[in-house]
Write an enzyme that holds these catalytic residues in place. Structure first.
Site, PDB file in Angstrom:
ATOM      1  N   GLN A  11       0.828  -1.204   0.000  1.00  0.00           N
ATOM      2  CA  GLN A  11       0.000   0.000   0.000  1.00  0.00           C
ATOM      3  C   GLN A  11       0.864   1.256   0.000  1.00  0.00           C
ATOM      4  O   GLN A  11       1.686   1.439   0.899  1.00  0.00           O
ATOM      5  CB  GLN A  11      -0.878  -0.026   1.265  1.00  0.00           C
ATOM      6  CG  GLN A  11      -1.526   1.300   1.603  1.00  0.00           C
ATOM      7  CD  GLN A  11      -2.345   1.231   2.876  1.00  0.00           C
ATOM      8  OE1 GLN A  11      -3.480   0.786   2.861  1.00  0.00           O
ATOM      9  NE2 GLN A  11      -1.775   1.657   3.982  1.00  0.00           N
ATOM     10  N   GLY A  12       0.718   2.119  -0.999  1.00  0.00           N
ATOM     11  CA  GLY A  12       1.507   3.358  -1.063  1.00  0.00           C
ATOM     12  C   GLY A  12       0.673   4.567  -0.696  1.00  0.00           C
ATOM     13  O   GLY A  12       0.019   5.171  -1.538  1.00  0.00           O
ATOM     14  N   TYR A  13       0.666   4.891   0.580  1.00  0.00           N
ATOM     15  CA  TYR A  13      -0.148   6.010   1.067  1.00  0.00           C
ATOM     16  C   TYR A  13       0.734   7.169   1.547  1.00  0.00           C
ATOM     17  O   TYR A  13       0.827   8.199   0.918  1.00  0.00           O
ATOM     18  CB  TYR A  13      -1.037   5.553   2.220  1.00  0.00           C
ATOM     19  CG  TYR A  13      -2.389   5.014   1.819  1.00  0.00           C
ATOM     20  CD1 TYR A  13      -2.603   4.423   0.571  1.00  0.00           C
ATOM     21  CD2 TYR A  13      -3.476   5.083   2.696  1.00  0.00           C
ATOM     22  CE1 TYR A  13      -3.850   3.931   0.211  1.00  0.00           C
ATOM     23  CE2 TYR A  13      -4.726   4.591   2.343  1.00  0.00           C
ATOM     24  CZ  TYR A  13      -4.917   4.015   1.107  1.00  0.00           C
ATOM     25  OH  TYR A  13      -6.151   3.528   0.773  1.00  0.00           O
ATOM     26  N   SER A  14       1.398   6.995   2.710  1.00  0.00           N
ATOM     27  CA  SER A  14       2.134   8.093   3.341  1.00  0.00           C
ATOM     28  C   SER A  14       3.296   8.564   2.478  1.00  0.00           C
ATOM     29  O   SER A  14       3.874   7.789   1.708  1.00  0.00           O
ATOM     30  CB  SER A  14       2.697   7.641   4.689  1.00  0.00           C
ATOM     31  OG  SER A  14       1.662   7.351   5.570  1.00  0.00           O
ATOM     32  N   SER A  29       4.582  -0.864   3.809  1.00  0.00           N
ATOM     33  CA  SER A  29       4.862  -2.166   4.421  1.00  0.00           C
ATOM     34  C   SER A  29       5.250  -3.189   3.370  1.00  0.00           C
ATOM     35  O   SER A  29       4.520  -3.381   2.399  1.00  0.00           O
ATOM     36  CB  SER A  29       3.638  -2.680   5.179  1.00  0.00           C
ATOM     37  OG  SER A  29       3.184  -1.707   6.071  1.00  0.00           O
ATOM     38  N   GLU A  80      -8.757  -0.297   7.630  1.00  0.00           N
ATOM     39  CA  GLU A  80      -7.460  -0.521   8.256  1.00  0.00           C
ATOM     40  C   GLU A  80      -7.536  -0.236   9.757  1.00  0.00           C
ATOM     41  O   GLU A  80      -6.966  -0.951  10.573  1.00  0.00           O
ATOM     42  CB  GLU A  80      -6.416   0.390   7.595  1.00  0.00           C
ATOM     43  CG  GLU A  80      -4.987   0.103   8.059  1.00  0.00           C
ATOM     44  CD  GLU A  80      -3.967   1.054   7.430  1.00  0.00           C
ATOM     45  OE1 GLU A  80      -4.378   2.033   6.778  1.00  0.00           O
ATOM     46  OE2 GLU A  80      -2.759   0.813   7.614  1.00  0.00           O
ATOM     47  N   GLU A  87      -3.878  10.944  17.658  1.00  0.00           N
ATOM     48  CA  GLU A  87      -4.348  12.323  17.666  1.00  0.00           C
ATOM     49  C   GLU A  87      -5.307  12.576  16.500  1.00  0.00           C
ATOM     50  O   GLU A  87      -6.312  13.284  16.658  1.00  0.00           O
ATOM     51  CB  GLU A  87      -3.155  13.289  17.608  1.00  0.00           C
ATOM     52  CG  GLU A  87      -2.322  13.325  18.892  1.00  0.00           C
ATOM     53  CD  GLU A  87      -1.499  12.054  19.133  1.00  0.00           C
ATOM     54  OE1 GLU A  87      -1.241  11.297  18.176  1.00  0.00           O
ATOM     55  OE2 GLU A  87      -1.118  11.816  20.298  1.00  0.00           O
TER      56      GLU A  87
END
Lengths: 379, 403
Positions: B131-134, B166, B255, B387
Site C-alpha cells: 500500500q503506497g499512502y504516506s 509495508s 485498516e 491524535e
C-alpha cells in the site's frame, strides 16, 4: 446473546426516558434536598413507577411483577441515572426482590413480593460494617437464642435504610470474618425491638442509614436461604446491585458528558467557542471512547445475570469497576470544562459529581473489584 | 441455524482431512506467516499445500464471490470456518494486504473487469500487494500528498516518493495514492492507481526500525510509465480519476478496524497476570507479591476485557443494522485498541523484568518480547495517529467545530 437490545427493551427504554424527563428531572432531587424531605424520595412518584411495572421489573408474574429481566432493570437504572431520580428502585426492586425471589421461603415470597411490585413496601439491604465494602468480613453476631437468633452489631451505608419497612441483614452464625461459611441472611422488621436507626443524609442528597442491633430477636422463619450458607446468595444479590449501579452510573456519566459537550459548543472565549480548542476536543473524544467501553460492560453484565446468574460475578465486577472510574472521569471533566459555573450549586453538574461518588463507593469501589478480578484470575 | 450446524460438520471433516499436522501448531513469529506472491519462499511443503488446498476451496477469502476466487459464503459461514480452524489450532493459510485492503477496495469501487483481473491471483496467493499512502511530507495530513501522476495520453507518468510502505521490497504490485490534478483542492485531485512493482523506475529501500526489523520501506517512483489499461476495459485507476480520496477513506476505515482489533489480542494465551504469577510468585493469600504491579495488571485486564466486549457490541450492532456511522466509530476502536495494546506491552515488560530485556539468544527467542514491545509503538501511528483519531471523533461524532 448478541450485545444489542431487543425491540421490547428499546421500547422500555424510550418510555422510561420520556417519563423520567417529565416527572423526575434533576429539579425534583434538588427540591427533595431543599425541602429536607424526610423520605428522600417521592412516594407518589414511586407508586406511579410501580404502576408502570418498574417496581416489579424482576419479580415473577405470579407475584405481581412483570418479569422483564435484568437487562430491562439495567435500562431503567441507566435512565434513572441520567435524571438522578431518587427512588427505592435499587434497594427494594433489585436487591430485596432478588434475594427473596432467589432464596426466600414460599411464605415470605407470597407476603412480600406482591407488595414490592405494587410499590407499597420499601426494603433495604444491610451489609457493610465499616467504611469500606468487605462482605466476606461480615462479623455481626447472630447468636443462637431459644428457637432463633439474637443479632448484635452495627451496619452502615444502608441505602434507603432510614425509611425501610424491612431489612435484609447479613450476619455471622458461625466461623469468623473472612470465611465464606457461616454467613446467614435474616429478614428483620424495621420496627423490631432493640433496633435503632440513624438516617444519614449522604453527599448526593439521597438517604441511607446506620443501624444498631442490640440483641434483635429473629426466628428460623426469618432466614433467607440456609443457616451458615448465606454467602453465595448474598454475592448473587450484590452482583445485581453492582450491575444496577453500573448501569445507573453509565446513565449519569452519559448525561454529564452530553451536558459538557453542549457547553463546549456554546461557551465562547477568545472570540471562539471553546469546543474548537484541540486541548478540550481530545479530552472529550477520549472520554467518549471510555464511555463506549462502559456501555458494553454494563449491557454484558445484565445479560449475564439473565442468562447465567450463578457465574455473573466477574462481569458484574468488571462493569462496576469500569463504570465507576469512567463516571468519575466524566464528572471531573464536566466540572473542569464548565469552569466556575460547574462549581455553583445552581448548575446541575455538581449533583452528578456527588451521586457518581456515592455510586463508585457502594458495593465495592474500583480497587475492591480489581482485587477480586485479579484474585479470580489467579494473581 | 441447522444449516450452519451442517456446514460446521462439513468444515470440520474437510479440515481434519486437509490441514497438514505442521500447520496446526502456533506460529512463533513473522517467518511462519504465509504471505504468498511471485517470489515467496514457502517455509515448508506443508505451508504451500495448506495454502493451495484452502485457495482451491475459496476459503482464503471465504466471503468473496466465487468468480473472484472466494467461496461466496456469508459472514456467519466465515465465522464457522474460523471457529473450526481455531478448534484444531490451524494457522491462517494466507495473509496479505491484497486480502485485507485491495480486495475490499476493488469489491466496492472496482469494475467487473478489474475484479476479474486482480482478485483471483490475490485469493490464490500468487500476487502480493503493498500500500503506497504516506509520504515524507504527508503523514497525518495524508490528503496533502504530492506524488505526481501526469496524463500522457496513452499512459500515466508517476513521479514521487512514498514512505512506510509495508513490505514494499517483497511485494509484486502496489496500490498508490497519487495527485492527478495539481490545481484542484487537496481532497479532489487524488487518484487510486495500481502499479506493477516490476515497472521501470520503481525502487525500494527498507527502513530499519527500533525493533531491528524492517517491515517498512521507502518507495521511489522515477518517471514510471503506468499503462492506462492493463487489458480491454481494465483501467489502472480504481474508481474515478480525481476521486481516489473516497477509496482511500474507505480503506483507512477498514485498516483502523483491523489495527484496533489487535488491541484485544494477547501475545500469550496466558494473560499478564498469570505470567506474573509464575515469574514473580504469589503470597500466602494467593495475591501477587508485588501489589502495585498487580494493580497495574488488573487495570489493563479490566480495560482489555471491556474493549473486547465493545468490539463484540459494534459487530452485533452492525449485524442488527443499528450502527449508522460505523466509520467514525472505527476511529474510536483504533484509538483505544492501539493505546491499550501499548499499555499492555508496557505491563508485560514490567512483568518480564530483566528477562524481557535480552535481545539475542535462545532464552529470549532472540528478544521476542522486546521486539514485540517495540513494534507496538507503531500501533498508534500507523493508519492514522491517535491524535488524528481523536480529531475524527471530535468532529464526526461529537460535532465539535474546527478551530
Amino acid at each position: 446473546m448478541p450485545l444489542v437490545l431487543t425491540q421490547e427493551q428499546e421500547m422500555l427504554r424510550s418510555s422510561a426516558t420520556g417519563f423520567l424527563e417529565e416527572n423526575a428531572p434533576v429539579k425534583a432531587l434538588r427540591k427533595l434536598r431543599d425541602d429536607k424531605d424526610e423520605t428522600g424520595f417521592s412516594r407518589a412518584l414511586w407508586k406511579e413507577m410501580a404502576q408502570m411495572g418498574w417496581a416489579g421489573i424482576v419479580i415473577g408474574e405470579d407475584h405481581g411483577g412483570v418479569d422483564f429481566g435484568f437487562v430491562g432493570a439495567g435500562l431503567l437504572a441507566e435512565e434513572m441515572g441520567r435524571t438522578l431520580t431518587a427512588s427505592p428502585f435499587l434497594s427494594t426492586s433489585l436487591l430485596a426482590a432478588t434475594a427473596l425471589r432467589k432464596a426466600g421461603t414460599r411464605e415470605s415470597q407470597d407476603a412480600l413480593l406482591p407488595q414490592i411490585a405494587a410499590g407499597d413496601l420499601v426494603m433495604a439491604l444491610a451489609v457493610d460494617e465499616g467504611a469500606k465494602h468487605q462482605p466476606l468480613n461480615t462479623s455481626m453476631a447472630a447468636n443462637k437464642s431459644g428457637n432463633g437468633f439474637k443479632l448484635s452489631g452495627e451496619k452502615q451505608f444502608v441505602a434507603d435504610g432510614g425509611v425501610a419497612d424491612k431489612f435484609i441483614v447479613a450476619a455471622r452464625t458461625a466461623s469468623v470474618a473472612g470465611d465464606r461459611q457461616g454467613i446467614t441472611l435474616f429478614l428483620v422488621d424495621g420496627e423490631a425491638k432493640n433496633l435503632t436507626r440513624e438516617r444519614t443524609i449522604m453527599v448526593d442528597s439521597r438517604g441511607a442509614a446506620r443501624l444498631k442491633f442490640d440483641g434483635v430477636e429473629v426466628t428460623g422463619e426469618d432466614i433467607i436461604g440456609e443457616v451458615d450458607g448465606g454467602h453465595d446468595i448474598l454475592e448473587g444479590v450484590l452482583n445485581v446491585g453492582r450491575a444496577g449501579l453500573a448501569a445507573e452510573m453509565s446513565g449519569a456519566a452519559q448525561k454529564t458528558f452530553e451536558m459538557t459537550v453542549d457547553y463546549l459548543k456554546e461557551r465562547q472565549q477568545f472570540g471562539k467557542v471553546i469546543g474548537s480548542f484541540q486541548a478540550l476536543q481530545h479530552r472529550a473524544a477520549h472520554l467518549y471512547s471510555e464511555l463506549e467501553l462502559v456501555k458494553s460492560a454494563v449491557l454484558k453484565s445484565s445479560q449475564e445475570l439473565d442468562d447465567n446468574f450463578g457465574i455473573a460475578g466477574p462481569v458484574c465486577a468488571l462493569a462496576k469497576a469500569k463504570s465507576g472510574e469512567v463516571a468519575k472521569l466524566a464528572a471531573l471533566e464536566a466540572v473542569q470544562m464548565h469552569g466556575g459555573i460547574g462549581m455553583t450549586d445552581e448548575y446541575d453538574v455538581g449533583f452528578y459529581l456527588k451521586r457518581i461518588r456515592v455510586g463508585q463507593e457502594m458495593f465495592g469501589d474500583f480497587a475492591y473489584h480489581a482485587d477480586q478480578l485479579a484474585h479470580m484470575r489467579g494473581y | 441455524m441447522s444449516d450452519l450446524k451442517a456446514f460446521a460438520a462439513e468444515v470440520r471433516e474437510w479440515l481434519e482431512a486437509n490441514c497438514p499436522e505442521e500447520m496446526r501448531t502456533p506460529i512463533t513469529g513473522d517467518k511462519d506467516i504465509c504471505w504468498g506472491g511471485r517470489d515467496f519462499t514457502f517455509q515448508s511443503e506443508a505451508q504451500k499445500v495448506w495454502m493451495e488446498r484452502m485457495a482451491a476451496k475459496g476459503w482464503t477469502v471465504p466471503t468473496w464471490p466465487k468468480q473472484y476466487g472466494g467461496a461466496g459464503l456469508s459472514r456467519a459461514e466465515e465465522m464457522v470456518i474460523k471457529k473450526e480452524m481455531k478448534r484444531i489450532g490451524a494457522r491462517s493459510p494466507l495473509d496479505s494486504f491484497g486480502i485485507w485492503m485491495l480486495g475490499p477496495a476493488l469489491l466496492k469501487f472496482g469494475t467487473e473487469e478489474q475484479k476479474l483481473e486482480h482478485l483471483p491471483p490475490v485469493a490464490r496467493g500468487e500476487i502480493r500487494w503493498c500500500q503506497g499512502y504516506s509520504e515524507p511530507g504527508a503523514g497525518s495530513d495524508l490528503a496533502s500528498l504530492k506524488a505526481k501522476c501526469e496524463d500522457h495520453a496513452d499512459h500515466w507518468l508517476v513521479n514521487g516518493q512514498k514512505v512506510w510502505t509495508s513490505y514494499a521490497d517483497v511485494a509484486d504490485w502496489i496500490f498508490v495514492l497519487v495527485r492527478t490534478d495539481q490545481n484542484a483542492s487537496k481532497h479532489n485531485g487524488i487518484s487510486f492507481i495500481l502499479v506493477d512493482m516490476a515497472s521501470t523506475g520503481v525502487s525500494t529501500k527498507p527502513i530499519k526500525l527500533i525493533s531491528g526489523n524492517s517491515p517498512f520501506c521507502e518507495t521511489f517512483f522515477d518517471d514510471v510509465k503506468v499503462p492506462k489499461d492493463y487489458g480491454p476495459d481494465i483501467s489502472s485507476v480504481v474508481g474515478e480519476v480525481n476521486r481516489g480520496w473516497d477509496v482511500a477513506k474507505y480503506l483507512l476505515t477498514h485498516e483502523r478496524e483491523m489495527i484496533g482489533a489487535g488491541g484485544g489480542g494477547m501475545l500469550d494465551s496466558r494473560g499478564p497476570g498469570e505470567i506474573a504469577a509464575s515469574a514473580i510468585g504469589l503470597g500466602e493469600d494467593g495475591r501477587l507479591d508485588d501489589p502495585i504491579l498487580r494493580g497495574k495488571i488488573a487495570q489493563t485486564e479490566i480495560d482489555g476485557w471491556a474493549f473486547l466486549l465493545t468490539m463484540e457490541r459494534m459487530k452485533d450492532e452492525a449485524k442488527a443494522g443499528q450502527n449508522a456511522g460505523i466509520g467514525a466509530k472505527s476511529s474510536m476502536l483504533k484509538y483505544y485498541g492501539t493505546e491499550l495494546n501499548k499499555r499492555r506491552y508496557e505491563v508485560l515488560m514490567d512483568v518480564a523484568g530483566s528477562d524481557g530485556l535480552e535481545w539475542e539468544g535462545e532464552r529470549s527467542r532472540n528478544g521476542d518480547l522486546a521486539k514485540s514491545w517495540l513494534r507496538t509503538k507503531a500501533n498508534s501511528i500507523e493508519g492514522g495517529t491517535s491524535e488524528v483519531q481523536l480529531n475524527i471523533i471530535s468532529k464526526r461524532i461529537l460535532e465539535l467545530p474546527d478551530a
